[in-house]
Design a protein around this motif. Structure first.
Motif, PDB file in Angstrom:
ATOM      1  N   ALA A  36       0.837  -1.194   0.000  1.00  0.00           N
ATOM      2  CA  ALA A  36       0.000   0.000   0.000  1.00  0.00           C
ATOM      3  C   ALA A  36       0.876   1.248   0.000  1.00  0.00           C
ATOM      4  N   ASP A  37       1.971   1.225   0.765  1.00  0.00           N
ATOM      5  CA  ASP A  37       2.895   2.366   0.791  1.00  0.00           C
ATOM      6  C   ASP A  37       3.535   2.575  -0.572  1.00  0.00           C
ATOM      7  N   ARG A  38       3.918   1.470  -1.234  1.00  0.00           N
ATOM      8  CA  ARG A  38       4.534   1.580  -2.559  1.00  0.00           C
ATOM      9  C   ARG A  38       3.567   2.185  -3.557  1.00  0.00           C
ATOM     10  N   ALA A  39       2.326   1.774  -3.502  1.00  0.00           N
ATOM     11  CA  ALA A  39       1.329   2.299  -4.430  1.00  0.00           C
ATOM     12  C   ALA A  39       1.113   3.789  -4.192  1.00  0.00           C
ATOM     13  N   ALA A  40       1.019   4.181  -2.933  1.00  0.00           N
ATOM     14  CA  ALA A  40       0.836   5.591  -2.612  1.00  0.00           C
ATOM     15  C   ALA A  40       2.056   6.400  -3.037  1.00  0.00           C
ATOM     16  N   ALA A  41       3.246   5.857  -2.828  1.00  0.00           N
ATOM     17  CA  ALA A  41       4.469   6.555  -3.229  1.00  0.00           C
ATOM     18  C   ALA A  41       4.528   6.710  -4.745  1.00  0.00           C
ATOM     19  N   SER A  42       4.108   5.676  -5.444  1.00  0.00           N
ATOM     20  CA  SER A  42       4.114   5.730  -6.894  1.00  0.00           C
ATOM     21  C   SER A  42       3.184   6.826  -7.404  1.00  0.00           C
ATOM     22  N   VAL A  43       2.012   6.931  -6.802  1.00  0.00           N
ATOM     23  CA  VAL A  43       1.058   7.980  -7.188  1.00  0.00           C
ATOM     24  C   VAL A  43       1.657   9.344  -6.886  1.00  0.00           C
ATOM     25  N   HIS A  44       2.269   9.479  -5.728  1.00  0.00           N
ATOM     26  CA  HIS A  44       2.882  10.758  -5.351  1.00  0.00           C
ATOM     27  C   HIS A  44       4.037  11.107  -6.290  1.00  0.00           C
ATOM     28  N   GLU A  45       4.854  10.116  -6.603  1.00  0.00           N
ATOM     29  CA  GLU A  45       5.995  10.349  -7.498  1.00  0.00           C
ATOM     30  C   GLU A  45       5.514  10.831  -8.867  1.00  0.00           C
ATOM     31  N   HIS A  91      11.150  15.992  -5.838  1.00  0.00           N
ATOM     32  CA  HIS A  91      11.175  14.621  -6.352  1.00  0.00           C
ATOM     33  C   HIS A  91      12.555  14.008  -6.158  1.00  0.00           C
ATOM     34  N   ALA A  92      13.595  14.776  -6.452  1.00  0.00           N
ATOM     35  CA  ALA A  92      14.963  14.259  -6.311  1.00  0.00           C
ATOM     36  C   ALA A  92      15.278  13.899  -4.862  1.00  0.00           C
ATOM     37  N   ARG A  93      14.796  14.705  -3.919  1.00  0.00           N
ATOM     38  CA  ARG A  93      15.030  14.398  -2.498  1.00  0.00           C
ATOM     39  C   ARG A  93      14.248  13.167  -2.051  1.00  0.00           C
ATOM     40  N   GLN A  94      12.991  13.086  -2.463  1.00  0.00           N
ATOM     41  CA  GLN A  94      12.140  11.997  -1.987  1.00  0.00           C
ATOM     42  C   GLN A  94      12.347  10.689  -2.746  1.00  0.00           C
ATOM     43  N   TYR A  95      12.695  10.793  -4.022  1.00  0.00           N
ATOM     44  CA  TYR A  95      12.852   9.599  -4.872  1.00  0.00           C
ATOM     45  C   TYR A  95      14.166   9.695  -5.653  1.00  0.00           C
ATOM     46  N   PRO A  96      15.314   9.640  -4.973  1.00  0.00           N
ATOM     47  CA  PRO A  96      16.589   9.802  -5.683  1.00  0.00           C
ATOM     48  C   PRO A  96      16.806   8.759  -6.779  1.00  0.00           C
ATOM     49  N   ARG A  97      16.332   7.547  -6.553  1.00  0.00           N
ATOM     50  CA  ARG A  97      16.440   6.497  -7.576  1.00  0.00           C
ATOM     51  C   ARG A  97      15.049   5.985  -7.942  1.00  0.00           C
ATOM     52  N   ARG A 126      14.753   9.359 -14.530  1.00  0.00           N
ATOM     53  CA  ARG A 126      15.243   9.796 -15.860  1.00  0.00           C
ATOM     54  C   ARG A 126      14.382  10.928 -16.410  1.00  0.00           C
ATOM     55  N   GLU A 127      13.075  10.816 -16.227  1.00  0.00           N
ATOM     56  CA  GLU A 127      12.205  11.881 -16.706  1.00  0.00           C
ATOM     57  C   GLU A 127      12.456  13.169 -15.934  1.00  0.00           C
ATOM     58  N   ARG A 128      12.692  13.024 -14.630  1.00  0.00           N
ATOM     59  CA  ARG A 128      13.016  14.191 -13.808  1.00  0.00           C
ATOM     60  C   ARG A 128      14.263  14.884 -14.337  1.00  0.00           C
ATOM     61  N   GLU A 129      15.295  14.094 -14.621  1.00  0.00           N
ATOM     62  CA  GLU A 129      16.542  14.674 -15.127  1.00  0.00           C
ATOM     63  C   GLU A 129      16.335  15.353 -16.483  1.00  0.00           C
ATOM     64  N   ALA A 130      15.512  14.764 -17.327  1.00  0.00           N
ATOM     65  CA  ALA A 130      15.228  15.363 -18.637  1.00  0.00           C
ATOM     66  C   ALA A 130      14.499  16.695 -18.465  1.00  0.00           C
TER      67      ALA A 130
END
Length: 113
Positions: free
Chosen positions: A54-63, A92-98, A103-107
């Motif tokens: 459930a946490d992964r799904a919520a994180a994915s939506v947030h990301e 996004h970079a702080r919360q989801y570094p990898r 890649r989309e963030r970097e672009a």
């Protein structure tokens, strides 16, 4: 005599088409119930949702939300939009570094340079 004939008819099965169809349907239902018990049991087992999934799904939506909002901000072509996009992408970079969308963030960050 009619009583004897009636009694003989009562002992015999009804051979009308409706009665035959009803008997076939009953037989099919009995076979289904006997043959599909394991399948039915598998359908009734509830899917376990762990807190981790459930946490992964919520994180994915947030990301995805962060990236989407940054993309929309860039498309405004305003100074405020660019500042907002950079803020969202840095968050996004702080919360989801990898993260999956790194890649989309970097672009998008390259577009802002």
């Amino acid at each position: 005599m009619e009583g004897a004939a009636g009694a003989a008819d009562a002992g015999q099965e009804d051979s009308s088409p409706a009665a035959q169809e009803s008997a076939r349907a009953e037989d099919a239902r009995a076979e289904d119930e006997a043959g599909s018990a394991p399948a039915r049991a598998a359908e009734t087992i509830p899917r376990v949702v762990t807190p981790d999934s459930a946490d992964r799904a919520a994180a994915s939506v947030h990301e995805r939300g962060l990236i989407l909002r940054a993309r929309v901000a860039i498309e405004t072509h305003t100074a405020f939009g660019y500042v907002e996009a950079r803020r969202l992408l840095e968050t996004h970079a702080r919360q989801y570094p990898r993260g999956r969308l790194a890649r989309e963030r970097e672009a998008l960050l390259r577009q802002l340079r």
